[in-house]
Enzyme design. Structure first.
Site, PDB file in Angstrom:
ATOM      1  N   LYS A  48      -7.145  -4.030  -2.931  1.00  0.00           N
ATOM      2  CA  LYS A  48      -7.734  -4.735  -1.798  1.00  0.00           C
ATOM      3  C   LYS A  48      -8.539  -3.769  -0.933  1.00  0.00           C
ATOM      4  O   LYS A  48      -8.337  -2.548  -0.989  1.00  0.00           O
ATOM      5  CB  LYS A  48      -6.655  -5.426  -0.944  1.00  0.00           C
ATOM      6  CG  LYS A  48      -5.695  -4.483  -0.200  1.00  0.00           C
ATOM      7  CD  LYS A  48      -4.672  -5.303   0.571  1.00  0.00           C
ATOM      8  CE  LYS A  48      -3.665  -4.438   1.313  1.00  0.00           C
ATOM      9  NZ  LYS A  48      -4.223  -3.723   2.466  1.00  0.00           N
ATOM     10  N   CYS A  97      -1.956  -2.637   8.264  1.00  0.00           N
ATOM     11  CA  CYS A  97      -1.784  -3.613   7.182  1.00  0.00           C
ATOM     12  C   CYS A  97      -0.508  -4.442   7.334  1.00  0.00           C
ATOM     13  O   CYS A  97      -0.511  -5.646   7.069  1.00  0.00           O
ATOM     14  CB  CYS A  97      -1.808  -2.904   5.828  1.00  0.00           C
ATOM     15  SG  CYS A  97      -3.384  -2.059   5.505  1.00  0.00           S
ATOM     16  N   ASP A 108       0.794  -1.231   0.000  1.00  0.00           N
ATOM     17  CA  ASP A 108       0.000   0.000   0.000  1.00  0.00           C
ATOM     18  C   ASP A 108       0.829   1.287   0.000  1.00  0.00           C
ATOM     19  O   ASP A 108       0.499   2.249   0.715  1.00  0.00           O
ATOM     20  CB  ASP A 108      -0.951   0.005   1.207  1.00  0.00           C
ATOM     21  CG  ASP A 108      -1.828  -1.229   1.281  1.00  0.00           C
ATOM     22  OD1 ASP A 108      -1.850  -2.007   0.306  1.00  0.00           O
ATOM     23  OD2 ASP A 108      -2.487  -1.427   2.318  1.00  0.00           O
TER      24      ASP A 108
END
Length: 298
Positions: free
Chosen positions: A182, A215, A121
């Site tokens: 995602k 994450c 990310d």
């Protein structure tokens, strides 16, 4: 904890004994180490339900970095045997959970043939919010470039890219294995699991990106739960809050996850100055990684 799958031979039901029946609950004695705890499971319960029951009874005593095998006490042999494939509980029986002697972890050894890089990310909309984002972009690019030189697969995820944008342009994604959108915080998506299954001999994941306490943390814990050794690159991961980052790294280190640096990773992967790619890796790390406030708060 990783439970070894039942062996391919053998068959269906518990040996005959008192109790049991055609439905409802069946008494089972669950044994682990020096402990033996009676409980019940539904008639017809199989391997997965037995594992869940072991976790509920003994979860706080299990070393999650070990593999285990489930065994059934066989009256005909007067000893425990490995749980047969297709086993279901039909009558009263006794099972035990046995730790295998081989550790899943490999003490931090990294080799290109058994390693995958995860870039989590690193997206444009995070730029103004993440502490030292420019520094971790710089280090992230080094890692992706190093992986490309060494032929190591790279898997990239982007959290809700429709709203948060794509991976920053500074990170060259040429040749990466996957770039996946995602919404789940963890990178362990079905497509990622399938990709890992297609790469023979994967033992270690090098993980970097944002945010450390969300994450990155959730990805690392899921991977460890699947028996994968995880190396988190401290100089390539950050959060909006340095307190969140610091406590996440401390928590992860306590679970056996390796917290390290980009240079340590790349030099461990080449391992020898006579490695044919050493000069190319040396060129990447010739200028030291940014001396940001990140490393004083690991």
């Amino acid at each position: 904890m990783a439970a070894a799958a039942p062996p391919a031979d053998g068959g269906g039901c518990c040996p005959a004994g008192p109790g049991g029946g055609g439905g409802g609950s069946v008494p089972v004695l669950f044994c682990f180490s020096v402990f033996a705890r009676p409980s019940t499971v539904p008639h017809g319960a199989g391997y997965e339900l037995l594992i869940q029951k072991f976790l509920s009874l003994y979860g706080d005593q299990l070393d999650m970095h070990r593999k285990f095998v489930v065994q059934l006490f066989a009256e005909e042999w007067s000893q425990y045997i490995d749980l047969p494939k297709g086993f279901v509980v039909s009558e009263r029986c006794k099972v035990r959970l046995v730790p295998l002697q081989i550790q899943i972890t490999t003490l931090g050894n990294l080799t290109p043939s058994s390693t995958v890089f995860f870039c989590c990310d690193m997206q444009e909309r995070f730029r103004p919010a993440i502490k030292y984002f420019g520094d971790i972009i710089s280090v992230g690019q080094r890692l992706v470039q190093g992986a490309r030189i060494l032929g190591i697969p790279v898997i990239v995820t982007e959290q809700y890219p429709k709203g948060l944008g794509s991976t920053v342009q500074e990170i060259d994604l040429t040749g990466v294995r996957l770039v996946l959108p995602k919404t789940k915080f963890s990178m362990v998506l079905p497509e990622v699991e399938a990709a890992l299954a297609d790469i023979p001999g994967v033992r270690s994941v090098v993980l970097f990106g944002v945010e450390t306490h969300v994450c990155i943390q959730q990805t690392a814990l899921e991977l460890v739960g699947r028996g994968v050794e995880v190396h988190i690159v401290a100089d390539a991961t950050s959060s909006r809050s340095m307190m969140d980052r610091m406590f996440a790294l401390e928590r992860l280190a306590r679970t056996g996850i390796i917290v390290t640096t980009s240079e340590a990773i790349l030099l461990q992967l080449v391992a020898d100055k006579d490695h044919p790619k050493f000069k190319e890796i040396q060129n990447i790390i010739k200028a030291s990684a940014p001396e940001s406030g990140l490393l004083s708060k690991v």
